[in-house]
Design a protein around this motif. Sequence first.
Motif, mmCIF file in Angstrom:
data_model
loop_
_atom_site.group_PDB
_atom_site.id
_atom_site.type_symbol
_atom_site.label_atom_id
_atom_site.label_comp_id
_atom_site.label_asym_id
_atom_site.label_seq_id
_atom_site.Cartn_x
_atom_site.Cartn_y
_atom_site.Cartn_z
ATOM 1 N N PHE A 1 0.678 -1.073 0.038
ATOM 2 C CA PHE A 1 0.107 -0.052 0.064
ATOM 3 C C PHE A 1 1.035 1.296 -0.019
ATOM 4 O O PHE A 1 0.391 2.391 0.017
ATOM 5 C CB PHE A 1 -0.837 0.162 1.198
ATOM 6 N N GLY A 2 2.202 1.177 -0.178
ATOM 7 C CA GLY A 2 2.975 2.289 -0.364
ATOM 8 C C GLY A 2 2.782 2.948 -1.534
ATOM 9 O O GLY A 2 2.252 2.637 -2.431
ATOM 10 N N LYS A 3 3.796 4.174 -1.466
ATOM 11 C CA LYS A 3 3.684 5.106 -2.614
ATOM 12 C C LYS A 3 4.261 4.268 -3.728
ATOM 13 O O LYS A 3 5.046 3.548 -3.677
ATOM 14 C CB LYS A 3 4.272 6.433 -2.280
ATOM 15 N N SER A 4 4.205 5.014 -5.071
ATOM 16 C CA SER A 4 4.785 4.680 -6.316
ATOM 17 C C SER A 4 4.819 3.214 -6.627
ATOM 18 O O SER A 4 5.622 2.634 -6.891
ATOM 19 C CB SER A 4 6.245 5.065 -6.519
ATOM 20 N N PHE A 5 3.564 2.554 -6.563
ATOM 21 C CA PHE A 5 3.360 1.011 -6.817
ATOM 22 C C PHE A 5 3.306 0.831 -8.322
ATOM 23 O O PHE A 5 2.758 1.487 -9.042
ATOM 24 C CB PHE A 5 2.147 0.552 -6.262
ATOM 25 N N LYS A 6 4.166 -0.192 -8.819
ATOM 26 C CA LYS A 6 4.404 -0.294 -10.320
ATOM 27 C C LYS A 6 3.968 -1.710 -10.543
ATOM 28 O O LYS A 6 4.158 -2.775 -9.819
ATOM 29 C CB LYS A 6 5.857 -0.256 -10.644
ATOM 30 N N PHE A 7 2.931 -1.747 -11.567
ATOM 31 C CA PHE A 7 2.396 -2.934 -11.801
ATOM 32 C C PHE A 7 3.156 -3.864 -12.679
ATOM 33 O O PHE A 7 3.141 -5.114 -12.749
ATOM 34 C CB PHE A 7 0.942 -2.835 -12.529
ATOM 35 N N PHE A 8 4.267 -3.209 -13.602
ATOM 36 C CA PHE A 8 4.961 -4.115 -14.580
ATOM 37 C C PHE A 8 5.625 -5.291 -13.865
ATOM 38 O O PHE A 8 5.699 -6.375 -14.416
ATOM 39 C CB PHE A 8 5.762 -3.270 -15.357
ATOM 40 N N PRO A 9 6.424 -4.912 -12.571
ATOM 41 C CA PRO A 9 7.258 -6.053 -12.058
ATOM 42 C C PRO A 9 6.252 -7.122 -11.702
ATOM 43 O O PRO A 9 6.724 -8.417 -11.673
ATOM 44 C CB PRO A 9 7.853 -5.249 -10.902
ATOM 45 N N VAL A 10 4.889 -6.848 -11.181
ATOM 46 C CA VAL A 10 3.925 -7.701 -11.017
ATOM 47 C C VAL A 10 3.739 -8.802 -12.032
ATOM 48 O O VAL A 10 3.811 -10.076 -12.073
ATOM 49 C CB VAL A 10 2.796 -7.253 -10.152
ATOM 50 N N VAL A 11 3.636 -8.096 -13.246
ATOM 51 C CA VAL A 11 3.185 -8.872 -14.643
ATOM 52 C C VAL A 11 4.461 -10.007 -14.776
ATOM 53 O O VAL A 11 4.089 -10.937 -15.247
ATOM 54 C CB VAL A 11 2.985 -7.727 -15.814
ATOM 55 N N ARG A 12 5.710 -9.341 -14.479
ATOM 56 C CA ARG A 12 6.816 -10.083 -14.682
ATOM 57 C C ARG A 12 6.762 -11.349 -13.914
ATOM 58 O O ARG A 12 7.376 -12.367 -14.430
ATOM 59 C CB ARG A 12 8.084 -9.275 -14.636
ATOM 60 N N PHE B 1 6.550 -15.270 -14.512
ATOM 61 C CA PHE B 1 7.884 -16.305 -14.060
ATOM 62 C C PHE B 1 6.827 -17.426 -13.111
ATOM 63 O O PHE B 1 7.297 -18.683 -13.456
ATOM 64 C CB PHE B 1 8.538 -15.461 -13.258
ATOM 65 N N ILE B 2 6.290 -17.234 -12.207
ATOM 66 C CA ILE B 2 5.649 -17.855 -11.426
ATOM 67 C C ILE B 2 4.498 -18.720 -12.004
ATOM 68 O O ILE B 2 4.144 -19.889 -11.824
ATOM 69 C CB ILE B 2 5.154 -17.419 -10.172
ATOM 70 N N ILE C 1 10.220 -7.828 -3.077
ATOM 71 C CA ILE C 1 9.236 -8.956 -2.557
ATOM 72 C C ILE C 1 7.813 -8.884 -2.830
ATOM 73 O O ILE C 1 7.215 -9.651 -3.119
ATOM 74 C CB ILE C 1 9.193 -8.877 -0.948
ATOM 75 N N VAL C 2 7.238 -7.563 -2.701
ATOM 76 C CA VAL C 2 5.796 -7.390 -3.280
ATOM 77 C C VAL C 2 5.342 -7.920 -4.530
ATOM 78 O O VAL C 2 4.143 -8.522 -4.371
ATOM 79 C CB VAL C 2 5.435 -5.762 -3.032
ATOM 80 N N PRO C 3 6.092 -7.558 -5.628
ATOM 81 C CA PRO C 3 5.661 -8.358 -7.021
ATOM 82 C C PRO C 3 5.485 -9.610 -6.843
ATOM 83 O O PRO C 3 4.470 -10.224 -7.461
ATOM 84 C CB PRO C 3 6.775 -7.896 -8.004
ATOM 85 N N LEU D 1 5.141 -11.687 -4.025
ATOM 86 C CA LEU D 1 3.861 -11.892 -3.110
ATOM 87 C C LEU D 1 2.629 -11.531 -3.895
ATOM 88 O O LEU D 1 1.686 -12.781 -3.898
ATOM 89 C CB LEU D 1 3.987 -10.791 -1.936
ATOM 90 N N LEU D 2 2.308 -10.387 -4.649
ATOM 91 C CA LEU D 2 1.108 -10.402 -5.350
ATOM 92 C C LEU D 2 0.919 -11.448 -6.555
ATOM 93 O O LEU D 2 -0.202 -11.943 -6.687
ATOM 94 C CB LEU D 2 1.021 -8.863 -6.065
ATOM 95 N N ALA D 3 1.905 -11.508 -7.169
ATOM 96 C CA ALA D 3 1.956 -12.669 -8.327
ATOM 97 C C ALA D 3 1.595 -14.004 -7.799
ATOM 98 O O ALA D 3 0.701 -14.781 -8.240
ATOM 99 C CB ALA D 3 3.290 -12.658 -8.935
ATOM 100 N N GLY D 4 2.467 -14.434 -6.680
ATOM 101 C CA GLY D 4 1.964 -15.744 -5.918
ATOM 102 C C GLY D 4 0.488 -15.920 -5.371
ATOM 103 O O GLY D 4 -0.143 -16.894 -5.911
ATOM 104 N N ILE D 5 -0.079 -14.915 -4.890
ATOM 105 C CA ILE D 5 -1.517 -14.832 -4.413
ATOM 106 C C ILE D 5 -2.387 -14.795 -5.856
ATOM 107 O O ILE D 5 -3.455 -15.595 -5.650
ATOM 108 C CB ILE D 5 -1.940 -13.541 -3.620
ATOM 109 N N MET D 6 -1.970 -14.084 -6.906
ATOM 110 C CA MET D 6 -3.076 -14.006 -8.149
ATOM 111 C C MET D 6 -2.911 -15.484 -8.802
ATOM 112 O O MET D 6 -3.936 -15.781 -9.411
ATOM 113 C CB MET D 6 -2.499 -12.959 -8.762
ATOM 114 N N VAL D 7 -1.586 -16.069 -9.039
ATOM 115 C CA VAL D 7 -1.344 -16.916 -9.829
ATOM 116 C C VAL D 7 -1.889 -18.503 -9.373
ATOM 117 O O VAL D 7 -2.313 -19.389 -10.059
ATOM 118 C CB VAL D 7 0.244 -17.017 -10.130
#
Lengths: 275, 264
Positions: free
Chosen positions: B36-47, B51-52, B145-147, B149-155
């Motif tokens: 929930f911090g500032k400047s969250f970027k979605f592209f690393p999550v997509v990457r 990967f996962i 870590i955040v990308p 973690l989010l990817a793991g939960i989504m995937v």
Amino acid sequence: MANMTETESQNLPPAVIELLGVKKRFGRQLVLRGVDLTVREGRTLVIVGASGQGKSVIIKHMLGLIRPDRGTVKVFGRDLGKLGRGEMNEVRRDFGVLFQNAALFDSMTVYDNVALPLRERTGQSESAIRANVMEKLAMMQMEKAIDKFPAQLSGGMRKRVGLARAVVLNPKIVFFDEPTTGLDVNKSNEIYRLFYRSQQQLGYTAVIVSHDVPKIFKLADEVALLDEGIIQGCMPPDEFQLSEQPLIKAFVVETMGHLYSSDEEENGFYAQAES
Amino acid sequence: MIMRHLVEKLGYETLWFLESTGRMGLFLVRALASIFGKSFKFFPVVRQIHFIGARSVFVILFTGAFTGMVLGLQGYYTLRKFGSEGFLGSAVALSLIRELGPVLTALMVIGRAGSAMCAEVGIMRNSEQIDALECMAVDPYRYLIVPKLLAGIMVLPLLTAIFDVVGIFGGYLVGVGLYGVNEGAFFQGMYASVVWADVEMGLVKSLVFGLLLVWICTCKGFFLHLEQTGGFGAEGVSRTTTDAVVLSSVSVLVWDYLISALMI
């Protein structure tokens, strides 16, 4: 430092980093037993000492990567021990660091490595970032290697890219942790020249941990000897080499012996750096 | 003397256990807070999703198909004893959706992506890349870590769904194709017995496992330098990666039981 007159101390540049009675223990080993050290604005402080004495531990305290068990670390007058994560990041915005093995991100190209701090910490456009990155890479003579990955670079080239990344945000203080470890004489001279030139251009304060005695003395405004967990003395290099303090004298004899550099050699070094 | 040594050892191990458990807890809290911090970027999550998730699809298809086929085979022989071959569809579907789908998917992802994540973060710690991020005032939790973690939960739920569907098809091939179970009975039994609560249990499990495996694997790598047995060098990375795989696999099984017990 202790016997400095009031007038002399008034003429000194302000302190940017102060370590006061810093103690640090790792497991059963007491590494720092009460380190007092001051880094002054625009100066180059070199910390020397035998291996395993805790020189890098001092730098990590200054960077806020390690907190002292006892004592205080102040950067720009702010006690790092009392800062939260956000405030610590504010202080670190003025830092640049060249790590022992350059610590480049191995999955990124040279260009992306140097651009990373700009992308993460500034709102600059990609064209402004490119101009800035290319300027710093040109300063380090690495502009032709932008598409290479760290694994494709030699040790000296990696250090130069690391230095470009360290100075890309025009920091106020740059830390060098053993900048020439693993490099041959020519390459380490090259790194010192680039350091000297970049400091002349950007005017940053430098803290260097090095084994490279006596060469590193040519770049130092002050030399501090860390031995037995405390700073045994901190003084200009000329004074350091002639000091009668037993531990400093023993260090100088052990590391330098008859290798005192001649004036000619020193003049040649600076002439090359400025060219 | 021996007694004193034993007590000392016990005390040391207890303190170390408490310290590492607390560290892991704080790691998760900091990582979740960084989402929930500032400047969250979605592209690393997509990457990381690529990967996962995308790169695990083949192994999930393969294991899902064979798990379903084995279930079809074993289920047919067991049900035939009671003259209930018609229930094969529900047996395969329920086993996969409630238990085997989420658990085996998580174990496959741990083996394929969890170990790689642990080794990647561990090598970054060893080579001072994480220190470099901190010194650049870049939050390593948000950046690294955040990308993941989010990817793991989504995937994980998506991979589990693929595993379930392919597994049911595998059971169908063996049951209907090989042993001649009635096709209508196979699907009708499945349709009648699988309810939303079963799907919900599988979904909850896969979400929890996604969080669990990324948390444990990245945390072990992130704190590699604080490992009790010394985490430095290639040997340290390999030992820590093995520890991470074992711990996350065991945790998946423990949490599988806990979630089943809570939701059943």
